[in-house]
Design a protein around this motif. Sequence first.
Motif, PDB file in Angstrom:
ATOM      1  N   PRO A 220       7.042  -5.214   4.606  1.00 14.68           N
ATOM      2  CA  PRO A 220       6.179  -5.186   5.795  1.00 14.68           C
ATOM      3  C   PRO A 220       6.296  -3.859   6.522  1.00 14.68           C
ATOM      4  O   PRO A 220       7.352  -3.531   7.058  1.00 14.68           O
ATOM      5  CB  PRO A 220       6.728  -6.339   6.652  1.00 14.68           C
ATOM      6  CG  PRO A 220       7.397  -7.241   5.688  1.00 14.68           C
ATOM      7  CD  PRO A 220       7.959  -6.354   4.608  1.00 14.68           C
ATOM      8  N   ASP A 221       5.249  -3.087   6.490  1.00 14.12           N
ATOM      9  CA  ASP A 221       5.248  -1.760   7.112  1.00 14.12           C
ATOM     10  C   ASP A 221       3.901  -1.563   7.776  1.00 14.12           C
ATOM     11  O   ASP A 221       2.866  -1.551   7.118  1.00 14.12           O
ATOM     12  CB  ASP A 221       5.482  -0.683   6.046  1.00 14.12           C
ATOM     13  CG  ASP A 221       5.598   0.702   6.642  1.00 14.12           C
ATOM     14  OD1 ASP A 221       5.590   0.792   7.884  1.00 14.12           O
ATOM     15  OD2 ASP A 221       5.697   1.662   5.879  1.00 14.12           O
ATOM     16  N   SER A 222       3.908  -1.370   9.066  1.00 12.30           N
ATOM     17  CA  SER A 222       2.670  -1.386   9.837  1.00 12.30           C
ATOM     18  C   SER A 222       1.661  -0.357   9.361  1.00 12.30           C
ATOM     19  O   SER A 222       0.459  -0.603   9.387  1.00 12.30           O
ATOM     20  CB  SER A 222       2.990  -1.111  11.316  1.00 12.30           C
ATOM     21  OG  SER A 222       3.949  -2.029  11.779  1.00 12.30           O
ATOM     22  N   PHE A 223       2.113   0.797   8.968  1.00  9.14           N
ATOM     23  CA  PHE A 223       1.189   1.851   8.560  1.00  9.14           C
ATOM     24  C   PHE A 223       1.399   2.269   7.110  1.00  9.14           C
ATOM     25  O   PHE A 223       1.007   3.367   6.717  1.00  9.14           O
ATOM     26  CB  PHE A 223       1.325   3.046   9.512  1.00  9.14           C
ATOM     27  CG  PHE A 223       0.929   2.713  10.910  1.00  9.14           C
ATOM     28  CD1 PHE A 223      -0.401   2.664  11.279  1.00  9.14           C
ATOM     29  CD2 PHE A 223       1.884   2.400  11.858  1.00  9.14           C
ATOM     30  CE1 PHE A 223      -0.768   2.345  12.569  1.00  9.14           C
ATOM     31  CE2 PHE A 223       1.531   2.083  13.153  1.00  9.14           C
ATOM     32  CZ  PHE A 223       0.196   2.044  13.516  1.00  9.14           C
ATOM     33  N   ASN A 224       2.028   1.371   6.322  1.00  5.75           N
ATOM     34  CA  ASN A 224       2.207   1.610   4.888  1.00  5.75           C
ATOM     35  C   ASN A 224       2.813   2.982   4.602  1.00  5.75           C
ATOM     36  O   ASN A 224       2.407   3.672   3.675  1.00  5.75           O
ATOM     37  CB  ASN A 224       0.854   1.480   4.166  1.00  5.75           C
ATOM     38  CG  ASN A 224       0.329   0.067   4.213  1.00  5.75           C
ATOM     39  OD1 ASN A 224       1.077  -0.893   4.070  1.00  5.75           O
ATOM     40  ND2 ASN A 224      -0.960  -0.081   4.438  1.00  5.75           N
ATOM     41  N   GLU A 225       3.785   3.394   5.418  1.00  6.89           N
ATOM     42  CA  GLU A 225       4.376   4.715   5.254  1.00  6.89           C
ATOM     43  C   GLU A 225       5.073   4.857   3.910  1.00  6.89           C
ATOM     44  O   GLU A 225       5.072   5.930   3.311  1.00  6.89           O
ATOM     45  CB  GLU A 225       5.349   4.999   6.399  1.00  6.89           C
ATOM     46  CG  GLU A 225       5.830   6.436   6.408  1.00  6.89           C
ATOM     47  CD  GLU A 225       6.620   6.776   7.648  1.00  6.89           C
ATOM     48  OE1 GLU A 225       6.505   7.913   8.129  1.00  6.89           O
ATOM     49  OE2 GLU A 225       7.361   5.906   8.151  1.00  6.89           O
ATOM     50  N   ALA A 226       5.676   3.772   3.419  1.00  4.74           N
ATOM     51  CA  ALA A 226       6.364   3.833   2.133  1.00  4.74           C
ATOM     52  C   ALA A 226       5.397   4.197   1.006  1.00  4.74           C
ATOM     53  O   ALA A 226       5.757   4.930   0.076  1.00  4.74           O
ATOM     54  CB  ALA A 226       7.054   2.508   1.842  1.00  4.74           C
ATOM     55  N   LYS A 227       4.169   3.702   1.092  1.00  2.27           N
ATOM     56  CA  LYS A 227       3.176   4.029   0.057  1.00  2.27           C
ATOM     57  C   LYS A 227       2.812   5.510   0.115  1.00  2.27           C
ATOM     58  O   LYS A 227       2.668   6.172  -0.922  1.00  2.27           O
ATOM     59  CB  LYS A 227       1.931   3.172   0.252  1.00  2.27           C
ATOM     60  CG  LYS A 227       2.183   1.675   0.042  1.00  2.27           C
ATOM     61  CD  LYS A 227       0.918   0.876   0.243  1.00  2.27           C
ATOM     62  CE  LYS A 227       1.189  -0.621   0.041  1.00  2.27           C
ATOM     63  NZ  LYS A 227      -0.010  -1.439   0.262  1.00  2.27           N
ATOM     64  N   PHE A 228       2.661   6.046   1.335  1.00  4.46           N
ATOM     65  CA  PHE A 228       2.332   7.460   1.476  1.00  4.46           C
ATOM     66  C   PHE A 228       3.501   8.342   1.030  1.00  4.46           C
ATOM     67  O   PHE A 228       3.296   9.409   0.440  1.00  4.46           O
ATOM     68  CB  PHE A 228       1.966   7.776   2.930  1.00  4.46           C
ATOM     69  CG  PHE A 228       0.718   7.081   3.395  1.00  4.46           C
ATOM     70  CD1 PHE A 228      -0.434   7.116   2.635  1.00  4.46           C
ATOM     71  CD2 PHE A 228       0.696   6.377   4.587  1.00  4.46           C
ATOM     72  CE1 PHE A 228      -1.594   6.477   3.047  1.00  4.46           C
ATOM     73  CE2 PHE A 228      -0.450   5.738   5.014  1.00  4.46           C
ATOM     74  CZ  PHE A 228      -1.593   5.788   4.249  1.00  4.46           C
ATOM     75  N   ILE A 229       4.711   7.894   1.313  1.00  3.64           N
ATOM     76  CA  ILE A 229       5.893   8.653   0.884  1.00  3.64           C
ATOM     77  C   ILE A 229       6.003   8.646  -0.635  1.00  3.64           C
ATOM     78  O   ILE A 229       6.339   9.664  -1.250  1.00  3.64           O
ATOM     79  CB  ILE A 229       7.166   8.072   1.530  1.00  3.64           C
ATOM     80  CG1 ILE A 229       7.183   8.385   3.032  1.00  3.64           C
ATOM     81  CG2 ILE A 229       8.420   8.635   0.870  1.00  3.64           C
ATOM     82  CD1 ILE A 229       8.335   7.765   3.786  1.00  3.64           C
ATOM     83  N   THR A 230       5.701   7.501  -1.260  1.00  2.00           N
ATOM     84  CA  THR A 230       5.704   7.425  -2.724  1.00  2.00           C
ATOM     85  C   THR A 230       4.738   8.438  -3.319  1.00  2.00           C
ATOM     86  O   THR A 230       5.075   9.166  -4.267  1.00  2.00           O
ATOM     87  CB  THR A 230       5.318   6.011  -3.187  1.00  2.00           C
ATOM     88  OG1 THR A 230       6.210   5.053  -2.617  1.00  2.00           O
ATOM     89  CG2 THR A 230       5.373   5.900  -4.702  1.00  2.00           C
ATOM     90  N   LEU A 231       3.531   8.501  -2.744  1.00  2.00           N
ATOM     91  CA  LEU A 231       2.532   9.452  -3.236  1.00  2.00           C
ATOM     92  C   LEU A 231       2.984  10.888  -3.010  1.00  2.00           C
ATOM     93  O   LEU A 231       2.833  11.746  -3.898  1.00  2.00           O
ATOM     94  CB  LEU A 231       1.197   9.201  -2.531  1.00  2.00           C
ATOM     95  CG  LEU A 231       0.032  10.129  -2.914  1.00  2.00           C
ATOM     96  CD1 LEU A 231      -0.274  10.016  -4.399  1.00  2.00           C
ATOM     97  CD2 LEU A 231      -1.205   9.789  -2.084  1.00  2.00           C
TER      98      LEU A 231
END
Length: 302
Positions: A220-231
């Motif tokens: 659960p991440d409000s702004f999906n930062e983990a996805k952006f960091i992965t990219l």
Amino acid sequence: MDNCVSCQRDHYPNKAQDQCIHKTVSFLSLGEPLGIVLVCLALLFFLITALVLGIFTKYWDTPIVKASNRSLTYVLLVSLLLCFLCSLLFIGEPNKVTCLLRQTIFGIVFSVAISSVLSKTATVVVVFMASKPGNIFQKWVGKRLAHSIVFFCSLVQIFICAVWLDTYPPFPDLDMNSLTREMILQCNEGSVTMFYCVLGYMGFLATLSFTVAFLARKLPDSFNEAKFITLSMLVFCSVWLSFVPTYLSTRGKYMVAVEIFSILASSSGLLSCIFLPKCHIIIMRPDLNKREQLIRRKSLNA
């Protein structure tokens, strides 16, 4: 033919092979088109990063900035500013000072940036784990963990660079053999092993950041930062994996240009993947930059 004499190392024979011509000195200068383009790109990305930093400073009290871990965000943005500036050390005539500073500053500043990214992702994981009652991660929640990761990871790179400078420091060198008509004025790295240790440690941090972010992308991440960091880490690793064979296959000023391009490309990848989506919400979609939206997106991602 009986009086044939070989030219000195800093000369080469003309086509008729009856005269020796002095080799010209070659390095990536500010006065040539390639140097001008790289300087303009570095300054452009520096200004864009400064603008992003200004936006995050102005809107420091909004939910999206708070959710991004403000202290780590500012550390990452300042380190990216320094990343773009350190690329300028590679342009111009090499001397003792620039040769000592450019690789070490580049390695340390990049390590701070990547460790900040790693710390942001690790913090998300720890907070999620600590939300479970009685979990041992509860005592790790807070700024201490985030700052400790950045400090420790950066300290390791500082130690590597200190050993490099103490044992085999880089120095200005004149390569007379690689090219026929030019002498390459360059920075001899002193120890190729230490140079690749610096790059290897950065690669280790980037791989670790990518792995943690990839595993945390569905938390659960409000702004999906983990996805952006992965990219962003995928872009970063791709740039530096392609850097090694390209760097080894070039000579002279083009070898320096390849490293500068890799610095700019990887830094701009971090900047665009992590911060541009947030800047879009802050500037273009302020209706999403509200606590109610934060809570709603958390519930949807849970």
